[in-house]
Design a protein around this motif. Sequence first.
Motif, PDB file in Angstrom:
ATOM      1  N   LEU A   1       0.865  -1.264  -0.089  1.00 32.18           N
ATOM      2  CA  LEU A   1      -0.081   0.038  -0.153  1.00 32.18           C
ATOM      3  C   LEU A   1       0.831   1.282   0.101  1.00 32.18           C
ATOM      4  O   LEU A   1       0.629   2.175  -0.511  1.00 32.18           O
ATOM      5  CB  LEU A   1      -0.914   0.063   1.371  1.00 32.18           C
ATOM      6  N   THR A   2       2.120   1.242   0.892  1.00 29.47           N
ATOM      7  CA  THR A   2       2.805   2.299   1.036  1.00 29.47           C
ATOM      8  C   THR A   2       3.450   2.777  -0.512  1.00 29.47           C
ATOM      9  O   THR A   2       3.590   3.743  -1.005  1.00 29.47           O
ATOM     10  CB  THR A   2       3.883   2.089   1.754  1.00 29.47           C
ATOM     11  N   GLN A   3       3.988   1.549  -1.120  1.00 31.13           N
ATOM     12  CA  GLN A   3       4.376   1.659  -2.744  1.00 31.13           C
ATOM     13  C   GLN A   3       3.675   2.411  -3.561  1.00 31.13           C
ATOM     14  O   GLN A   3       3.724   3.168  -4.188  1.00 31.13           O
ATOM     15  CB  GLN A   3       5.237   0.301  -3.050  1.00 31.13           C
TER      16      GLN A   3
ATOM     17  N   ALA B   1       1.452   6.522  -6.920  1.00 30.25           N
ATOM     18  CA  ALA B   1       0.288   7.495  -7.068  1.00 30.25           C
ATOM     19  C   ALA B   1       0.558   9.043  -6.898  1.00 30.25           C
ATOM     20  O   ALA B   1       0.509   9.758  -7.658  1.00 30.25           O
ATOM     21  CB  ALA B   1      -0.738   7.197  -5.943  1.00 30.25           C
ATOM     22  N   LEU B   2       1.428   9.445  -5.705  1.00 24.70           N
ATOM     23  CA  LEU B   2       2.057  10.631  -5.505  1.00 24.70           C
ATOM     24  C   LEU B   2       2.813  11.351  -6.442  1.00 24.70           C
ATOM     25  O   LEU B   2       2.522  12.370  -6.845  1.00 24.70           O
ATOM     26  CB  LEU B   2       2.551  10.789  -4.155  1.00 24.70           C
TER      27      LEU B   2
ATOM     28  N   LEU C   1       1.788  14.747 -13.157  1.00 23.14           N
ATOM     29  CA  LEU C   1       0.533  15.421 -13.744  1.00 23.14           C
ATOM     30  C   LEU C   1       0.407  16.872 -13.450  1.00 23.14           C
ATOM     31  O   LEU C   1       0.272  17.590 -14.539  1.00 23.14           O
ATOM     32  CB  LEU C   1      -0.674  14.402 -13.414  1.00 23.14           C
ATOM     33  N   LEU C   2       0.744  17.109 -12.489  1.00 29.66           N
ATOM     34  CA  LEU C   2       0.590  18.744 -12.211  1.00 29.66           C
ATOM     35  C   LEU C   2       1.815  19.608 -12.782  1.00 29.66           C
ATOM     36  O   LEU C   2       1.327  20.572 -13.449  1.00 29.66           O
ATOM     37  CB  LEU C   2       0.994  18.590 -10.533  1.00 29.66           C
ATOM     38  N   PHE C   3       2.987  18.998 -12.990  1.00 26.82           N
ATOM     39  CA  PHE C   3       4.154  19.455 -13.489  1.00 26.82           C
ATOM     40  C   PHE C   3       3.712  19.561 -15.174  1.00 26.82           C
ATOM     41  O   PHE C   3       4.019  20.799 -15.832  1.00 26.82           O
ATOM     42  CB  PHE C   3       5.335  18.873 -13.514  1.00 26.82           C
TER      43      PHE C   3
END
Lengths: 277, 231
Positions: free
Chosen positions: A204-206, A211-212, A218-220
């Motif tokens: 889940l952490t990976q 995702a982050l 995507l933001l960039f």
Amino acid sequence: MLSRLLKYEFRATSRIMLCVLGALLAIAAAASLGMRAIGYNRGLTIVGAMVLVLYFLAIMCVGAVTLILLVYRFYKSLLSDEGYLIFSLPVGVHSHICCKLICAAVWMLASFAAILLSIAIVASSIGITGVVLSDLQVMFERIAAAWSIGALDFASFALELLLLAELSAVGGCLTFYAAMSFGFSFSEHKALCSVLAYIAIGILTQLCIAALLGALGLLFSLQGPGFYISLGGILNVTRVKNLSHAVMLGGIVLQAAYCAVLYAITAYFLKRRLNLP
Amino acid sequence: MPVLECIELEKSYGRSEALRGVSLKAEGGRILGLLGPNGSGKTTLIKLACGLLQPSGGEIRICGLAPGVETKKIVSLLPDRLSLPGYMSPAALCAMYEDFFEDFDAGRAERLLDELGIDPAQRVRRMSRGTREKVQLILAMSRRARLYLLDEPISGVDPAARDYIISTIMTNYAPDAAVVLSTHLISEAERLLDDVVFLGAGRVVMSGGADELRERSGKSVDALFREVFKC
């Protein structure tokens, strides 16, 4: 009550940790003598080399023993039969978790310090400590001159790095704690459930990290070509410093959030789903 | 106000129901026998009373409070298993109890240890099982608690040790305290009990004063138990 819990937790762990750290320093001292002995004759060279190998093994053992002991203490005092005694004390679940975390953080720092000290002891035998220190000084001076970085920046970077490392260590402990609290809430196959929970938390952490990073990408990309043109100006010294601080602080915030989630899981299962044998 | 009160108490482990609507009261100055065959829910009820488990339904109150940090200050637990850390000695355990429990009477603990000839400096891991159980009992009974929860205190020990345990319980609990004693060895514990609750499959099968039950049935509590839970 936390201070009283800490007193007994440190008593329980120091019996082993002080022996382990003392043994590491003793082996380092022996390795230091071994380093001096190398080259005298064939016999002494073999002995010296063996002591050096023993020293490297001891460093690995210190890391392993520290981790195993901290995980074992959580299991032994909270989830095994000893839990009947510990949970009958008039102390809240948060104090129990904080006690284990504080103790873990202190012993991890102590192990790290002992390993550094042991390296210094071994290095002192061949007289390279002074050379390494002066080389490090030259390196920092050149970096400072090239990037206009002052002592304050170095100090803040070191502080941020230390905080991030400590939070990562605490996060590592909490991963074990959360997995065990979850696994031991079952009536059967507690150890197996804990291992599966540990693996699940890791996956889940990976996924969250992926995702982050995807979201950041995507933001960039949504910033348009202007963003990449401005990124070209990143060699500006002030922007590099600010970006580095931002990355470090972002890492600290994310790691703190990760720790908070794992802490909440641990507290929930110990408080609401405790299932002692 | 009763020292311990359960109202329609329920506890489930997944699909398995350990307690189903149990209601009972334990009053100060009295010893309540929680009697039932293995798996009847006695230990579950005791775990709920000392906050080691959370109820699935109903209510449980200790001196009017839900189990938590405040009730742990007035509840003394003797679990049905050995829970003392092996690396500690009785002396270190007494110091620990003194640190955490204001009602711990270190003098009484020392006297009881001395009476039994237990070395206060010996580590628990070097003691026999019987000695460990005695140390655990001494720690539990050296508190001036409002509620003593004694889970199977006489099971798994020899008859001589049973007599010692029973006399320790009888002579050491605070006069205003309630004692809840769970056991399936009723003949040994019967003389201790003021009140009795028969638990079977998580339900209260029968309850009342021990004398009242004896008078009503014309049998000892032990004989009544054997009749009620006849296989």
